[in-house]
Design a protein around this motif. Structure first.
Motif, PDB file in Angstrom:
ATOM      1  N   HIS A  80       0.803  -1.221   0.000  1.00 34.44           N
ATOM      2  CA  HIS A  80       0.000   0.000   0.000  1.00 34.44           C
ATOM      3  C   HIS A  80       0.839   1.276   0.000  1.00 34.44           C
ATOM      4  O   HIS A  80       0.419   2.307   0.529  1.00 34.44           O
ATOM      5  CB  HIS A  80      -0.934  -0.004   1.211  1.00 34.44           C
ATOM      6  N   SER A  81       2.029   1.214  -0.556  1.00 35.17           N
ATOM      7  CA  SER A  81       2.852   2.417  -0.667  1.00 35.17           C
ATOM      8  C   SER A  81       3.696   2.344  -1.934  1.00 35.17           C
ATOM      9  O   SER A  81       3.875   1.260  -2.503  1.00 35.17           O
ATOM     10  CB  SER A  81       3.766   2.558   0.566  1.00 35.17           C
ATOM     11  N   PRO A  82       4.246   3.473  -2.378  1.00 31.94           N
ATOM     12  CA  PRO A  82       5.109   3.450  -3.565  1.00 31.94           C
ATOM     13  C   PRO A  82       6.543   3.039  -3.261  1.00 31.94           C
ATOM     14  O   PRO A  82       7.380   2.997  -4.167  1.00 31.94           O
ATOM     15  CB  PRO A  82       5.060   4.905  -4.046  1.00 31.94           C
ATOM     16  N   PHE A  83       6.839   2.710  -2.003  1.00 32.50           N
ATOM     17  CA  PHE A  83       8.215   2.446  -1.587  1.00 32.50           C
ATOM     18  C   PHE A  83       8.483   0.941  -1.465  1.00 32.50           C
ATOM     19  O   PHE A  83       7.660   0.192  -0.960  1.00 32.50           O
ATOM     20  CB  PHE A  83       8.508   3.124  -0.248  1.00 32.50           C
ATOM     21  N   GLN A  84       9.662   0.546  -1.909  1.00 31.05           N
ATOM     22  CA  GLN A  84      10.032  -0.866  -1.828  1.00 31.05           C
ATOM     23  C   GLN A  84      10.212  -1.317  -0.383  1.00 31.05           C
ATOM     24  O   GLN A  84       9.901  -2.448  -0.023  1.00 31.05           O
ATOM     25  CB  GLN A  84      11.313  -1.118  -2.620  1.00 31.05           C
ATOM     26  N   ASN A  85      10.713  -0.429   0.451  1.00 30.56           N
ATOM     27  CA  ASN A  85      10.907  -0.730   1.868  1.00 30.56           C
ATOM     28  C   ASN A  85      10.975   0.587   2.637  1.00 30.56           C
ATOM     29  O   ASN A  85      10.922   1.675   2.052  1.00 30.56           O
ATOM     30  CB  ASN A  85      12.168  -1.575   2.090  1.00 30.56           C
ATOM     31  N   MET A  86      11.110   0.487   3.952  1.00 29.37           N
ATOM     32  CA  MET A  86      11.081   1.688   4.787  1.00 29.37           C
ATOM     33  C   MET A  86      12.338   2.523   4.633  1.00 29.37           C
ATOM     34  O   MET A  86      12.313   3.741   4.858  1.00 29.37           O
ATOM     35  CB  MET A  86      10.868   1.289   6.254  1.00 29.37           C
ATOM     36  N   LYS A  87      13.443   1.908   4.245  1.00 28.02           N
ATOM     37  CA  LYS A  87      14.662   2.682   3.989  1.00 28.02           C
ATOM     38  C   LYS A  87      14.427   3.712   2.885  1.00 28.02           C
ATOM     39  O   LYS A  87      14.834   4.875   2.995  1.00 28.02           O
ATOM     40  CB  LYS A  87      15.801   1.746   3.581  1.00 28.02           C
ATOM     41  N   VAL A  88      13.781   3.269   1.815  1.00 31.25           N
ATOM     42  CA  VAL A  88      13.507   4.167   0.690  1.00 31.25           C
ATOM     43  C   VAL A  88      12.587   5.292   1.139  1.00 31.25           C
ATOM     44  O   VAL A  88      12.792   6.464   0.792  1.00 31.25           O
ATOM     45  CB  VAL A  88      12.883   3.380  -0.481  1.00 31.25           C
ATOM     46  N   ALA A  89      11.573   4.951   1.924  1.00 29.67           N
ATOM     47  CA  ALA A  89      10.637   5.969   2.402  1.00 29.67           C
ATOM     48  C   ALA A  89      11.333   6.986   3.304  1.00 29.67           C
ATOM     49  O   ALA A  89      11.125   8.201   3.181  1.00 29.67           O
ATOM     50  CB  ALA A  89       9.488   5.300   3.152  1.00 29.67           C
ATOM     51  N   ALA A  90      12.170   6.511   4.231  1.00 28.73           N
ATOM     52  CA  ALA A  90      12.861   7.414   5.151  1.00 28.73           C
ATOM     53  C   ALA A  90      13.794   8.347   4.403  1.00 28.73           C
ATOM     54  O   ALA A  90      13.877   9.548   4.715  1.00 28.73           O
ATOM     55  CB  ALA A  90      13.640   6.606   6.190  1.00 28.73           C
ATOM     56  N   ASP A  91      14.501   7.833   3.412  1.00 28.58           N
ATOM     57  CA  ASP A  91      15.409   8.673   2.632  1.00 28.58           C
ATOM     58  C   ASP A  91      14.633   9.732   1.851  1.00 28.58           C
ATOM     59  O   ASP A  91      15.083  10.872   1.710  1.00 28.58           O
ATOM     60  CB  ASP A  91      16.242   7.809   1.688  1.00 28.58           C
ATOM     61  N   TYR A  92      13.457   9.358   1.350  1.00 28.55           N
ATOM     62  CA  TYR A  92      12.607  10.307   0.629  1.00 28.55           C
ATOM     63  C   TYR A  92      12.210  11.472   1.542  1.00 28.55           C
ATOM     64  O   TYR A  92      12.251  12.645   1.141  1.00 28.55           O
ATOM     65  CB  TYR A  92      11.361   9.584   0.124  1.00 28.55           C
ATOM     66  N   VAL A  93      11.845  11.159   2.779  1.00 27.74           N
ATOM     67  CA  VAL A  93      11.436  12.200   3.727  1.00 27.74           C
ATOM     68  C   VAL A  93      12.616  13.090   4.103  1.00 27.74           C
ATOM     69  O   VAL A  93      12.496  14.325   4.136  1.00 27.74           O
ATOM     70  CB  VAL A  93      10.812  11.566   4.985  1.00 27.74           C
ATOM     71  N   ILE A  94      13.762  12.479   4.375  1.00 26.89           N
ATOM     72  CA  ILE A  94      14.952  13.252   4.754  1.00 26.89           C
ATOM     73  C   ILE A  94      15.382  14.159   3.600  1.00 26.89           C
ATOM     74  O   ILE A  94      15.764  15.326   3.812  1.00 26.89           O
ATOM     75  CB  ILE A  94      16.094  12.309   5.175  1.00 26.89           C
ATOM     76  N   ASP A  95      15.314  13.661   2.393  1.00 24.85           N
ATOM     77  CA  ASP A  95      15.666  14.459   1.206  1.00 24.85           C
ATOM     78  C   ASP A  95      14.761  15.684   1.099  1.00 24.85           C
ATOM     79  O   ASP A  95      15.218  16.807   0.865  1.00 24.85           O
ATOM     80  CB  ASP A  95      15.552  13.586  -0.042  1.00 24.85           C
ATOM     81  N   SER A  96      13.458  15.489   1.276  1.00 31.32           N
ATOM     82  CA  SER A  96      12.511  16.599   1.218  1.00 31.32           C
ATOM     83  C   SER A  96      12.764  17.592   2.348  1.00 31.32           C
ATOM     84  O   SER A  96      12.736  18.818   2.133  1.00 31.32           O
ATOM     85  CB  SER A  96      11.077  16.069   1.302  1.00 31.32           C
ATOM     86  N   PHE A  97      13.018  17.086   3.544  1.00 26.65           N
ATOM     87  CA  PHE A  97      13.273  17.955   4.691  1.00 26.65           C
ATOM     88  C   PHE A  97      14.513  18.814   4.446  1.00 26.65           C
ATOM     89  O   PHE A  97      14.517  20.018   4.726  1.00 26.65           O
ATOM     90  CB  PHE A  97      13.452  17.097   5.944  1.00 26.65           C
ATOM     91  N   ALA A  98      15.564  18.207   3.912  1.00 28.30           N
ATOM     92  CA  ALA A  98      16.793  18.958   3.639  1.00 28.30           C
ATOM     93  C   ALA A  98      16.564  20.051   2.609  1.00 28.30           C
ATOM     94  O   ALA A  98      17.133  21.145   2.692  1.00 28.30           O
ATOM     95  CB  ALA A  98      17.879  17.989   3.148  1.00 28.30           C
TER      96      ALA A  98
END
Length: 417
Positions: free
Chosen positions: A237-255
């Protein structure tokens, strides 16, 4: 003495949560005259369902045809599952749809604790609930206010013991089910090793968490609660392969987009198996994006308090989102979540959320919660005897609601002049 139902309902149970819930619910249905069947896939299923079940030891390829023949032979009218994304459940769901069976899906509660999800056709990203806020507002006009109820006792130790017993029996009896493949992506021995390492470092993690939370409480921050990569909420139910990918996406946006002086707190999931060193991963990604001093990782902490202290919460689709919404804290959803509704969650871009988060409309969220309780939540829990009794009673009433309505109708007709 068994009570004879008006119409012949036949319930087929597949896998449930570890523990006695499905067996005891099936026993109550049977005691009231309903036909009850169960198919086991592994030794854990066999252990939890004490008698009267059928073992399926065939391949996943042969399962849909076997399931369909079973349904026809036994006149199955209702399919009961815990979760609808396990491969064997997914195939059964598809075949049950072709046979026009009623499909009842249990899951951990959309709102926790003290509630369990029981929804027709599907849960989470497969739910048939509307995304239109006006739909909830209209339905809520006919529904009572949210009840103020005492909490239900729960024992984490009980659930751990039941899970350990389930997976232990699955391993010991694997010779009976040579084709069975768990829906969990990591092998049991890897998970066991990860948990062992995590438990060994538990005291040190608690001290780190205490120091970090004292610092974080004084800083303006957003919260990112991690989810389990093994969870179908991430895998399906998400576009991410795993939680690592999701966390990196959030950190990238935050930066890229978060205002200077704002911080991001990343919290580890309480049931994480320890196979990923999240502390190291989050620190490395934060340094790579040039915000190492503004990203903080914590292993534990009181999630209710952490949510209330945050300026906003970013989640893929965790039920932690409902904690934030209940507290009036803005929420940004990245995957598919039933509560991702206009007026409840932020509908803009993640990059904009850091500086202009939209808070939930309390009227719409209240209507949403009342509709959930009416349609797809039942009161109770898996982790105590009191909670289990309440859950079985509520599940029985929900599963047989059509039968009870028929009984009332027949009674009225029988009394008619």
């Amino acid at each position: 003495m068994k009570q004879k139902p008006i119409t012949r309902r036949a319930y087929l149970f597949l896998q449930g949560p570890p523990g006695p819930f499905f067996f005891r619910l099936g026993s109550v249905l049977s005691d009231h005259g309903f036909a009850v069947h169960r198919i086991n896939f592994n030794g854990g299923d066999r252990s939890d369902w004490r008698k009267g079940a059928v073992d399926y030891a065939g391949s996943a390829q042969d399962w849909p045809h076997y399931f369909d023949r079973f349904v026809v032979k036994h006149g199955i009218t209702d399919l009961i599952l815990f979760g609808d994304c396990r491969p064997m459940h997914e195939a059964a769901h598809g075949m049950a749809t072709l046979r026009k069976l009623r499909i009842h899906v249990f899951e951990e509660g959309y709102i926790r604790p003290d509630w369990v999800t029981l929804e027709l056709d599907g849960v989470n990203g497969h739910s048939t609930l509307s995304k239109d806020p006006n739909w909830y507002l209209e339905r809520a006009k006919k529904l009572p206010a949210l009840p103020d109820l005492p909490s239900i006792p729960a024992s984490a130790g009980r659930r751990w013991r039941e899970a350990a017993g389930y997976y232990g029996k699955s391993i010991l009896q694997s010779w009976r089910f040579l084709h069975y493949e768990s829906h969990r992506p990591d092998p049991w021995f890897a998970e066991a090793a990860g948990w062992g390492l995590r438990l060994l470092g538990e005291k040190r993690a608690e001290r780190r968490t205490g120091r970090a939370l004292e610092q974080i409480a004084r800083l303006p921050h957003f919260l990112l609660p991690l989810q389990l990569s093994s969870d179908h909420q991430i895998r399906v139910h998400s576009p991410f392969q795993n939680m690592k990918v999701a966390a990196d996406y959030v950190i990238d946006s935050f930066a890229r987009a978060a205002p200077e002086g704002l911080h991001l707190v990343v919290k580890q999931h309480p049931l994480d198996n320890g196979l990923v060193n999240w502390r190291r991963f989050i620190a490395r990604q934060a340094r790579r994006h040039g915000i190492g001093e503004r990203v903080h990782f914590v292993e534990g902490g009181n999630i209710d308090l952490m949510v209330r202290q945050a300026r906003g919460l970013v989640t893929v689709n965790s039920t932690t989102g409902t904690l934030a919404l209940s507290a009036g804290v803005p929420v940004k959803v990245l995957g598919r979540a039933i509560y991702d509704v206009d007026g409840i969650t932020d509908q803009g871009l993640l990059d904009d959320f850091w500086s202009q988060p939209d808070a939930p409309d309390p009227k719409i969220y209240d209507a949403f919660c009342r509709t959930l309780l009416d349609r797809c939540l039942i009161r109770g829990g898996f982790a105590s005897e009191e909670g289990l009794r309440m859950l079985i009673d509520a599940a029985f009433r929900r599963l047989t609601a059509d039968e009870q309505a028929s009984l009332v109708t027949v009674g009225r007709l029988g009394n008619a002049p």
